[in-house]
Design an enzyme around this catalytic site. Structure first.
Site, PDB file in Angstrom:
ATOM      1  CD  GLU A  98      33.877  36.272  52.019  1.00  9.07           C
ATOM      2  OE1 GLU A  98      33.653  35.705  50.927  1.00  9.07           O
ATOM      3  OE2 GLU A  98      33.067  36.303  52.961  1.00  9.07           O
ATOM      4  NE  ARG A 126      35.932  32.353  38.973  1.00  6.17           N
ATOM      5  CZ  ARG A 126      35.184  32.674  40.035  1.00  6.17           C
ATOM      6  NH1 ARG A 126      33.890  32.915  39.878  1.00  6.17           N
ATOM      7  NH2 ARG A 126      35.710  32.742  41.220  1.00  6.17           N
ATOM      8  CE  LYS A 129      37.795  32.215  48.309  1.00  8.47           C
ATOM      9  NZ  LYS A 129      37.378  33.482  48.927  1.00  8.47           N
TER      10      LYS A 129
END
Length: 568
Positions: free
Chosen positions: A37, A263, A273
């Site tokens: 994204e 992850r 993020k």
RNA sequence: UGGGGUGUCGUCAAGUGGUAAGACACAGGAUUUUGGUUCCUGCAUUCGGAGGUUCGAAUCCUCCCACCCCAGCCA
């Protein structure tokens, strides 16, 4: 090249794909995608996903797309699109002509939504966001049907069309999939698939005021692109039934298989993020590309190489359990790569003046130095030697501890590629008592740094001729956080409490050898005995050379010293 | 206390019923004009725990425990 062949360990995803290929599923075709994204910069965790997707495709003769998942214009920006593209390229992967955007599919996605409505599998819900939450129920209590659930197909079609036409304000209506409000999987309790957002999109401008949600657009985008294996992280595991449901209802030709993996977490840093944005916005670091950041741009500026990052991603493996990879492995990977390719050079971080009493005052010699003992093809260079030199302040001890075999009063050491010198005098600052200058004698018979008589010296020091040296600024970096897992703290403590106040140390007035006068921004050197340093690509200039320390060399003396001190 | 996951060396991680790979870290030693590199050596009688099946279990069964994720009109 002597590149050490490292055979990647098998992992469960590779196994699944291998079986699929073997079974001729998808006609043996493999097609993956990396779907960022564009709402932030890529970090080392993304690198893991990029390497996984691209190398899996490569291994099985398939392809990997890059697709920007740009369905939320309120958070996304072209700045991020550009940085992501350049980061992926820099890491070393090529998407060919397959750079896509979910926004490319907005028309098609809209048609799919209409299809769902026509089939009675989606409806326009006019509950407020708060009400929707209430109706959803909780983890342990089932939800209840929205009063708008029974709306007729005609009414839904009309309303959805008018949503698209901009007749309603944000939040007035949403389009929901009609699944099961009592499902134990909250994702299946009539999830929202379209919402009204009256904002311009960085690619489609003002064309749309309704935007599809992730769950609806992602599976369909995968399907449209002919993806065979849709690899994502663990937190999407609960979304998989929805991924499959949507594709099943729409009866699409291509139904990719979603596979989830854990992850990456790295010790002494954060990889979320949200937290990285916070560090940037609150000025804890200088920006996304601050060399202390685990972002690709930060690591690039720090001096990491694409090879070292790819190697790291291969070594950490792929699995489903939560884990924290030791930063030491990342450092091992850069050292391994840089050891082979970085030219050696001499630079003194904290100069201590040394006068060679018996060396002719006006004499200058050009001595030969090897550029890289690991790679003879990199040749040699000349290094000037003269009466006044600089050595590293910490390479001299007036009262040397046990096992310290560098310079001390009366002791002889080797100056690398130069001569053996013996310390014969120490000059101190009268005010501070600090050692200000050393007087030494050299043995002319040891030119080049070795002695015919076979006499041994324990230490070899790096040095720089004072008159010929270049002044430079060096930034020494340390871990960003003081604790291994700042991410793991429960909501009570702010992760920033653990920021390392000494993560950046700026050292000015460093003295480096003259061969570096035209060092290119971004180029990496090994400062012998100290570490790997790269010319800062942002702040360095012809006027002031600036270096970033990528990583130190392994330092067994530091270890010994630490141990000795502990024993006291 | 709903659902979905995960538990193998300090840290990652192979292993899929035949008797615990590998890497990093760590500890020794050798070579070395970088206390770097390189090279040797050592490092899980045991796989979250307890039972069970089996000639044989990290792998199969049962129960238990711990940790992670999910209640955005974020992705």
């Amino acid at each position: 090249m002597t590149a050490t062949k490292f055979t990647p360990p098998p992992n469960f995803i590779r196994n699944i794909i291998a079986e699929d290929v073997e079974a001729k599923k998808n006609n043996g075709r493999v097609h993956t995608r990396f779907p960022p994204e564009p709402n932030g910069y890529l970090h080392i965790g993304h690198a893991k996903s990029i390497c996984l997707n691209f190398s899996l495709a490569a291994e099985f003769g398939g392809l990997c797309n890059v697709r920007f998942d740009d369905t939320n214009p309120t958070k996304e920006d072209v700045e991020y699109v550009e940085s992501i593209k350049s980061d992926v390229r820099w890491i070393g992967f090529d998407w060919g002509d397959r750079l896509f955007y979910t926004s490319d599919y907005f028309d098609q996605l809209y048609e799919y939504a209409v299809q769902l409505i026509k089939d009675g599998k989606a409806y326009v819900c006019s509950l407020s966001a708060d009400q929707i939450r209430e109706y959803r129920g909780t983890l342990t209590k089932p939800g209840k049907d929205s009063p708008y659930r029974p709306r007729s197909v005609e009414e839904n079609l009309d309303l959805f069309e008018r949503m698209r036409a901009g007749e309603f304000e944000d939040g007035a209506h949403v389009l929901r999939a009609k699944i099961d409000m009592t499902s134990p999987n909250l994702n299946m309790r009539d999830p929202t698939i379209y919402r009204i957002r009256k904002v311009d999109h960085h690619r489609t401008g003002s064309k749309w005021c309704i935007y599809p949600m992730y769950d609806f657009s992602h599976c369909l985008s995968d399907s449209i692109e002919g993806i065979t294996h849709s690899i994502c992280t663990l937190e999407f595991e609960d979304n998989r039934p929805l991924y499959d449901w949507i594709l099943d209802q729409l009866n699409v030709d291509c139904h990719p298989q979603q596979i989830e993996f854990a992850r990456l977490n790295l010790s002494y840093t954060v990889l979320s993020k949200r937290k990285l944005v916070q560090l940037v916005e609150q000025g804890d670091v200088s920006g996304w590309d601050d060399p202390r950041m685990p972002t690709i741009s930060g690591m690039r500026r720090r001096g990491y190489t694409p090879e070292s990052i790819r190697n790291f991603c291969e070594r950490i493996g792929v699995a489903k359990r939560d884990s924290i990879v030791d930063m030491a492995l990342l450092e091992y990977c850069v050292r391994e790569d840089l050891n082979k390719r970085a030219p050696r050079v001499m630079g003194v971080l904290r100069p201590l003046r040394v006068v060679i009493d018996n060396y002719p005052e006006d004499q200058v010699e050009e001595l030969d130095a090897i550029n890289n003992p690991e790679d003879p093809s990199m040749g040699t260079r000349k290094v000037p030697f003269s009466q006044v030199l600089y050595i590293e302040r910490e390479d001299f001890r007036e009262d040397p501890p046990k096992k310290f075999f560098r310079l001390a009063p009366g002791r002889e050491v080797r100056l690398r590629y130069a001569y053996y010198i013996t310390c014969v005098g120490v000059v101190k600052d009268e005010q501070t008592g600090e050692v200000a200058e050393l007087h030494c004698t050299y043995d002319p018979e040891t030119r080049g740094g070795w002695s015919k008589d076979g006499r041994k010296v324990r230490g070899t020091l790096h040095w720089v001729s004072a008159a010929h040296s270049l002044e430079a600024e060096v930034r020494l970096y340390d871990r960003l956080f003081e604790i291994a897992n700042p991410d793991g703290e429960k909501d009570g403590a702010d992760f920033k409490t653990y920021l390392n106040p000494n993560s950046l140390q700026v050292v000015t007035s460093c003295a480096i050898e003259p061969s570096l006068s035209h060092a290119e921004p971004g180029s990496v050197y090994q400062f012998e005995r100290l570490g790997y340093f790269c010319v800062d690509s942002v702040d360095s200039s012809d006027k002031t050379l600036m270096f970033n320390r990528t990583v130190t060399l392994r330092d067994s003396w530091a270890k010994i010293e630490k141990k000795e001190q502990k024993q006291k």
